[in-house]
Design an enzyme around this catalytic site. Structure first.
Site, PDB file in Angstrom:
ATOM      1  N   HIS A  52       0.837  -1.201   0.000  1.00  0.00           N
ATOM      2  CA  HIS A  52       0.000   0.000   0.000  1.00  0.00           C
ATOM      3  C   HIS A  52       0.876   1.258   0.000  1.00  0.00           C
ATOM      4  O   HIS A  52       0.619   2.207  -0.731  1.00  0.00           O
ATOM      5  CB  HIS A  52      -0.890   0.040   1.259  1.00  0.00           C
ATOM      6  N   LYS A 108     -16.407  -5.839   9.182  1.00  0.00           N
ATOM      7  CA  LYS A 108     -16.737  -7.250   9.416  1.00  0.00           C
ATOM      8  C   LYS A 108     -15.522  -8.143   9.134  1.00  0.00           C
ATOM      9  O   LYS A 108     -14.862  -7.973   8.119  1.00  0.00           O
ATOM     10  CB  LYS A 108     -17.897  -7.656   8.489  1.00  0.00           C
ATOM     11  N   SER A 151      -2.566  -7.836   2.780  1.00  0.00           N
ATOM     12  CA  SER A 151      -2.824  -7.742   4.224  1.00  0.00           C
ATOM     13  C   SER A 151      -3.147  -9.127   4.779  1.00  0.00           C
ATOM     14  O   SER A 151      -2.693  -9.489   5.866  1.00  0.00           O
ATOM     15  CB  SER A 151      -3.989  -6.790   4.493  1.00  0.00           C
ATOM     16  N   ARG A 153      -2.016  -6.415  -8.484  1.00  0.00           N
ATOM     17  CA  ARG A 153      -0.924  -7.377  -8.283  1.00  0.00           C
ATOM     18  C   ARG A 153      -0.983  -8.420  -9.390  1.00  0.00           C
ATOM     19  O   ARG A 153      -0.470  -8.225 -10.465  1.00  0.00           O
ATOM     20  CB  ARG A 153      -1.027  -8.040  -6.901  1.00  0.00           C
TER      21      ARG A 153
HETATM   22  P1  ADP Z   1      -9.686  -3.956  -0.724  1.00  0.00           P
HETATM   23  O1  ADP Z   1     -10.347  -4.772   0.338  1.00  0.00           O
HETATM   24  O2  ADP Z   1     -10.515  -2.787  -1.201  1.00  0.00           O
HETATM   25  O3  ADP Z   1      -9.052  -4.709  -1.858  1.00  0.00           O
HETATM   26  P2  ADP Z   1      -7.012  -3.608   0.334  1.00  0.00           P
HETATM   27  O4  ADP Z   1      -6.633  -2.857   1.552  1.00  0.00           O
HETATM   28  O5  ADP Z   1      -6.761  -5.067   0.303  1.00  0.00           O
HETATM   29  O6  ADP Z   1      -8.527  -3.246   0.097  1.00  0.00           O
HETATM   30  O7  ADP Z   1      -6.308  -2.964  -0.919  1.00  0.00           O
HETATM   31  C1  ADP Z   1      -6.463  -1.621  -1.289  1.00  0.00           C
HETATM   32  C2  ADP Z   1      -5.837  -1.396  -2.650  1.00  0.00           C
HETATM   33  O8  ADP Z   1      -4.433  -1.600  -2.576  1.00  0.00           O
HETATM   34  C3  ADP Z   1      -6.335  -2.358  -3.726  1.00  0.00           C
HETATM   35  O9  ADP Z   1      -6.404  -1.658  -4.961  1.00  0.00           O
HETATM   36  C4  ADP Z   1      -5.261  -3.402  -3.788  1.00  0.00           C
HETATM   37  O10 ADP Z   1      -5.196  -4.031  -5.043  1.00  0.00           O
HETATM   38  C5  ADP Z   1      -4.025  -2.559  -3.525  1.00  0.00           C
HETATM   39  N1  ADP Z   1      -2.927  -3.347  -2.986  1.00  0.00           N
HETATM   40  C6  ADP Z   1      -2.921  -4.123  -1.880  1.00  0.00           C
HETATM   41  N2  ADP Z   1      -1.723  -4.732  -1.714  1.00  0.00           N
HETATM   42  C7  ADP Z   1      -0.945  -4.331  -2.763  1.00  0.00           C
HETATM   43  C8  ADP Z   1       0.388  -4.631  -3.194  1.00  0.00           C
HETATM   44  N3  ADP Z   1       1.155  -5.498  -2.518  1.00  0.00           N
HETATM   45  N4  ADP Z   1       0.842  -4.046  -4.319  1.00  0.00           N
HETATM   46  C9  ADP Z   1       0.037  -3.204  -5.020  1.00  0.00           C
HETATM   47  N5  ADP Z   1      -1.224  -2.895  -4.690  1.00  0.00           N
HETATM   48  C10 ADP Z   1      -1.720  -3.448  -3.573  1.00  0.00           C
END
Ligand code: ADP
Length: 160
Positions: free
Chosen positions: A19, A43, A130, A92
């Site tokens: 992120h 949730k 995450s 990704r």
């Molecule tokens: P969501 O539940 O909306 O997917 P996340 O917190 O998992 O929320 O992810 C938020 C954004 O960050 C998404 O667009 C996701 O693809 C991107 N993201 C998460 N991890 C990575 C990573 N390792 N590299 C690039 N983008 C990422």
């Protein structure tokens, strides 16, 4: 020059180096990036929304171009209310694509004023999510390479 603002939405449960990399690169393109933590992602989350916001705040504290907020309801409504116009998302693997494509199409059909911009992950973060970090942390594995130190501490406390 126009003040270009992007909204970077997500669960951020918790924020990872993946992120942070998208945020840093987003600032190369936009004047401001607003990190928007979805309230409806409460949730099944490990950290409550306030904890997630708190962690992100620790990491962005000294940068006036960044802001972290929470939002309820439709993302596009929030984007328009902040006069942003752009949703920033990270991609990704191919596995992200289908969901992201659907989401972007849906958001576009709700509001033609909002554009979604995708940034490819950096190679070192391609496998990072995450969920996987939480799983490794829950099993006592070393997560220092994947999250900022403040987040690693918070994860260790959760699973202590
Ligand atoms: P969501 O539940 O909306 O997917 P996340 O917190 O998992 O929320 O992810 C938020 C954004 O960050 C998404 O667009 C996701 O693809 C991107 N993201 C998460 N991890 C990575 C990573 N390792 N590299 C690039 N983008 C990422």
């Amino acid at each position: 020059m126009k003040n270009r603002i992007a909204i970077y939405p997500g669960s951020f449960d918790p924020v990872t180096n993946g992120h942070m990399d998208i945020i840093r690169r987003g600032l190369e393109i936009f004047d401001r990036v607003i990190i928007a933590v979805a309230r409806n992602s409460e949730k099944n989350s490990l950290f409550c929304v306030q904890e997630r916001v708190g962690l992100i705040n620790l990491l962005i504290a000294d940068n006036p171009q960044l802001e972290v907020v929470t939002f309820d309801g439709l993302l596009v409504d929030y984007v328009v209310s902040r006069q942003a116009g752009v949703i920033l998302r990270g991609l990704r693997a191919v596995s992200d694509f289908e969901y992201e494509f659907q989401l972007a199409q849906m958001n576009r059909s709700i509001s033609q004023k909002v554009e979604t911009l995708f940034m490819m992950t950096s190679t070192q973060n391609g496998y990072l999510s995450s969920s996987i970090v939480k799983e490794v942390a829950s099993l006592g594995g070393d997560i220092n390479k994947f999250v900022p130190p403040q987040v690693a501490d918070a994860l260790r406390k959760k699973f202590a």
